[in-house]
Design a protein around this motif. Sequence first.
Motif, PDB file in Angstrom:
ATOM      1  N   PHE A   4       0.883  -1.585   0.333  1.00 27.13           N
ATOM      2  CA  PHE A   4       0.126  -0.113   0.169  1.00 27.13           C
ATOM      3  C   PHE A   4       0.340   1.378   0.151  1.00 27.13           C
ATOM      4  CE2 PHE A   4      -2.562   3.196   2.265  1.00 27.13           C
ATOM      5  CZ  PHE A   4      -3.601   3.953   1.338  1.00 27.13           C
ATOM      6  N   LEU A   5       1.467   0.551   0.498  1.00 22.99           N
ATOM      7  CA  LEU A   5       2.603   2.151   0.998  1.00 22.99           C
ATOM      8  C   LEU A   5       3.330   2.407  -0.744  1.00 22.99           C
ATOM      9  CD1 LEU A   5       4.337   2.185   4.346  1.00 22.99           C
ATOM     10  CD2 LEU A   5       2.373   3.614   3.575  1.00 22.99           C
ATOM     11  N   LEU A   6       3.767   0.811  -0.966  1.00 20.09           N
ATOM     12  CA  LEU A   6       4.520   1.518  -2.650  1.00 20.09           C
ATOM     13  C   LEU A   6       4.161   2.153  -2.923  1.00 20.09           C
ATOM     14  CD1 LEU A   6       7.021   0.746  -3.949  1.00 20.09           C
ATOM     15  CD2 LEU A   6       6.637  -2.140  -4.726  1.00 20.09           C
ATOM     16  N   ALA A   7       2.635   1.846  -3.392  1.00 17.11           N
ATOM     17  CA  ALA A   7       1.643   2.242  -4.369  1.00 17.11           C
ATOM     18  C   ALA A   7       1.419   4.191  -4.036  1.00 17.11           C
ATOM     19  CB  ALA A   7       0.630   1.545  -4.289  1.00 17.11           C
ATOM     20  N   LEU A   8       1.266   4.194  -2.776  1.00 17.56           N
ATOM     21  CA  LEU A   8       1.376   5.888  -3.004  1.00 17.56           C
ATOM     22  C   LEU A   8       2.231   6.710  -3.073  1.00 17.56           C
ATOM     23  CD1 LEU A   8      -0.514   5.681   1.099  1.00 17.56           C
ATOM     24  CD2 LEU A   8      -1.324   6.633  -1.134  1.00 17.56           C
ATOM     25  N   LYS A   9       4.386   6.007  -2.692  1.00 18.94           N
ATOM     26  CA  LYS A   9       4.981   6.236  -3.233  1.00 18.94           C
ATOM     27  C   LYS A   9       5.359   6.432  -4.579  1.00 18.94           C
ATOM     28  CE  LYS A   9       7.603   3.722   0.266  1.00 18.94           C
ATOM     29  NZ  LYS A   9       8.803   3.428   0.928  1.00 18.94           N
ATOM     30  N   LYS A  21       0.006  -9.320  -6.853  1.00 18.93           N
ATOM     31  CA  LYS A  21       0.423  -9.189  -4.696  1.00 18.93           C
ATOM     32  C   LYS A  21       0.326  -7.532  -4.871  1.00 18.93           C
ATOM     33  CE  LYS A  21       2.563 -10.708  -0.843  1.00 18.93           C
ATOM     34  NZ  LYS A  21       4.007 -11.499  -0.288  1.00 18.93           N
ATOM     35  N   GLU A  22       1.109  -6.144  -5.208  1.00 17.86           N
ATOM     36  CA  GLU A  22       0.918  -5.248  -5.034  1.00 17.86           C
ATOM     37  C   GLU A  22      -0.252  -4.525  -4.948  1.00 17.86           C
ATOM     38  OE1 GLU A  22       3.177  -0.918  -7.003  1.00 17.86           O
ATOM     39  OE2 GLU A  22       4.056  -2.647  -7.211  1.00 17.86           O
ATOM     40  N   TYR A  23      -0.698  -5.054  -6.632  1.00 18.98           N
ATOM     41  CA  TYR A  23      -2.439  -4.397  -6.445  1.00 18.98           C
ATOM     42  C   TYR A  23      -3.474  -4.502  -5.624  1.00 18.98           C
ATOM     43  CZ  TYR A  23      -7.249  -3.644  -9.161  1.00 18.98           C
ATOM     44  OH  TYR A  23      -8.448  -3.569  -9.870  1.00 18.98           O
ATOM     45  N   TRP A  24      -3.616  -5.504  -5.307  1.00 18.51           N
ATOM     46  CA  TRP A  24      -4.710  -6.420  -4.701  1.00 18.51           C
ATOM     47  C   TRP A  24      -3.986  -5.777  -2.995  1.00 18.51           C
ATOM     48  CZ3 TRP A  24      -9.357  -7.154  -5.925  1.00 18.51           C
ATOM     49  CH2 TRP A  24      -9.526  -7.403  -7.328  1.00 18.51           C
ATOM     50  N   GLY A  71      -3.331   0.872 -10.934  1.00 17.68           N
ATOM     51  CA  GLY A  71      -4.423  -0.411 -11.953  1.00 17.68           C
ATOM     52  C   GLY A  71      -4.201  -0.305 -13.741  1.00 17.68           C
ATOM     53  N   VAL A  72      -2.488   0.456 -13.779  1.00 10.89           N
ATOM     54  CA  VAL A  72      -2.305   1.263 -15.226  1.00 10.89           C
ATOM     55  C   VAL A  72      -0.912  -0.050 -15.317  1.00 10.89           C
ATOM     56  CG1 VAL A  72      -1.154   2.728 -16.510  1.00 10.89           C
ATOM     57  CG2 VAL A  72      -3.653   3.235 -16.323  1.00 10.89           C
ATOM     58  N   ARG A  73      -0.627   0.208 -14.173  1.00  8.73           N
ATOM     59  CA  ARG A  73       1.112  -0.635 -13.752  1.00  8.73           C
ATOM     60  C   ARG A  73       0.857  -2.095 -13.927  1.00  8.73           C
ATOM     61  NH1 ARG A  73       2.351   2.890  -9.949  1.00  8.73           N
ATOM     62  NH2 ARG A  73       2.361   1.293  -8.241  1.00  8.73           N
ATOM     63  N   ARG A  74      -0.896  -2.781 -13.587  1.00  5.12           N
ATOM     64  CA  ARG A  74      -0.949  -3.753 -13.315  1.00  5.12           C
ATOM     65  C   ARG A  74      -1.475  -4.826 -14.395  1.00  5.12           C
ATOM     66  NH1 ARG A  74      -0.341  -8.430 -12.557  1.00  5.12           N
ATOM     67  NH2 ARG A  74      -1.428  -9.477 -12.219  1.00  5.12           N
ATOM     68  N   LEU A  75      -2.234  -3.387 -15.505  1.00  5.45           N
ATOM     69  CA  LEU A  75      -2.064  -3.527 -16.564  1.00  5.45           C
ATOM     70  C   LEU A  75      -0.701  -3.904 -17.856  1.00  5.45           C
ATOM     71  CD1 LEU A  75      -5.664  -1.966 -17.222  1.00  5.45           C
ATOM     72  CD2 LEU A  75      -5.420  -4.153 -17.199  1.00  5.45           C
ATOM     73  N   ILE A  96     -16.125  -7.575 -15.807  1.00  6.91           N
ATOM     74  CA  ILE A  96     -15.427  -9.245 -15.541  1.00  6.91           C
ATOM     75  C   ILE A  96     -14.336  -8.896 -16.139  1.00  6.91           C
ATOM     76  CG2 ILE A  96     -16.251 -11.212 -16.120  1.00  6.91           C
ATOM     77  CD1 ILE A  96     -19.469 -10.579 -15.950  1.00  6.91           C
ATOM     78  N   TRP A  97     -14.172  -8.438 -17.200  1.00  5.13           N
ATOM     79  CA  TRP A  97     -13.045  -8.939 -18.519  1.00  5.13           C
ATOM     80  C   TRP A  97     -11.608  -8.057 -17.933  1.00  5.13           C
ATOM     81  CZ3 TRP A  97     -12.532  -6.819 -24.277  1.00  5.13           C
ATOM     82  CH2 TRP A  97     -11.366  -7.468 -24.021  1.00  5.13           C
ATOM     83  N   LEU A  98     -12.063  -6.499 -17.141  1.00  2.53           N
ATOM     84  CA  LEU A  98     -10.937  -6.211 -16.368  1.00  2.53           C
ATOM     85  C   LEU A  98     -10.625  -6.766 -14.950  1.00  2.53           C
ATOM     86  CD1 LEU A  98      -8.880  -3.510 -16.277  1.00  2.53           C
ATOM     87  CD2 LEU A  98     -11.038  -1.980 -14.555  1.00  2.53           C
ATOM     88  N   LEU A  99     -11.357  -7.679 -14.365  1.00  4.43           N
ATOM     89  CA  LEU A  99     -11.801  -8.266 -12.919  1.00  4.43           C
ATOM     90  C   LEU A  99     -10.710  -9.555 -13.221  1.00  4.43           C
ATOM     91  CD1 LEU A  99     -11.750  -9.012 -10.118  1.00  4.43           C
ATOM     92  CD2 LEU A  99     -14.002  -9.817 -10.858  1.00  4.43           C
ATOM     93  N   VAL A 100     -10.734 -10.081 -14.172  1.00  2.00           N
ATOM     94  CA  VAL A 100      -9.711 -10.893 -15.123  1.00  2.00           C
ATOM     95  C   VAL A 100      -8.765 -10.973 -15.038  1.00  2.00           C
ATOM     96  CG1 VAL A 100      -9.160 -12.844 -17.151  1.00  2.00           C
ATOM     97  CG2 VAL A 100     -11.904 -12.836 -15.812  1.00  2.00           C
ATOM     98  N   LEU A 101      -8.145  -9.737 -15.648  1.00  2.00           N
ATOM     99  CA  LEU A 101      -6.875  -8.966 -16.606  1.00  2.00           C
ATOM    100  C   LEU A 101      -6.118  -8.560 -14.848  1.00  2.00           C
ATOM    101  CD1 LEU A 101      -7.714  -6.642 -19.104  1.00  2.00           C
ATOM    102  CD2 LEU A 101      -6.394  -9.133 -19.435  1.00  2.00           C
ATOM    103  N   ASP A 102      -7.222  -7.907 -14.208  1.00  2.00           N
ATOM    104  CA  ASP A 102      -6.066  -8.045 -12.545  1.00  2.00           C
ATOM    105  C   ASP A 102      -5.992  -9.170 -11.971  1.00  2.00           C
ATOM    106  OD1 ASP A 102      -5.896  -5.280 -13.100  1.00  2.00           O
ATOM    107  OD2 ASP A 102      -8.549  -4.821 -12.392  1.00  2.00           O
ATOM    108  N   CYS A 103      -6.954 -10.240 -12.391  1.00  2.00           N
ATOM    109  CA  CYS A 103      -6.536 -12.007 -11.454  1.00  2.00           C
ATOM    110  C   CYS A 103      -5.379 -12.748 -12.193  1.00  2.00           C
ATOM    111  CB  CYS A 103      -7.760 -12.128 -11.711  1.00  2.00           C
ATOM    112  SG  CYS A 103      -8.718 -11.527 -10.139  1.00  2.00           S
TER     113      CYS A 103
END
Length: 124
Positions: A4-9, A21-24, A71-75, A96-103
Amino acid sequence: MDYFLLALKKYAVFTGRARRKEYWMFALFSFIFAIAATIADKVLGTAGNDGSGAISELFSLAMLIPSLAVGVRRLHDVGKSGWFTLIIFIPLVGVIWLLVLDCTEGSQGDNLYGSDPKAADLAY
């Protein structure tokens, strides 16, 4: 909490890749803090009829850009452009498609958007 802190940095960093892991973990802690902000609004009496108040709205506003960035970095990690975020505007199917991509597990090795963040973590 570290993710969480990494994403804020990386507040407005839309380049590079983010592991699942970072995204979720960012999503989990954002959700927990949003609940805490809503409770604080209710306790302090700043909540309106819809349940939102000044604290929860400020928190949501503060998390808008970091949420988009992670979210962009996860994609990017799955090899998709950050513009793919806009797929969420397609009713039902887009979410649904975005959720699948995020997983989905990220592509191994380097891709168009940078080096594999999982390989960098394993190097330590």
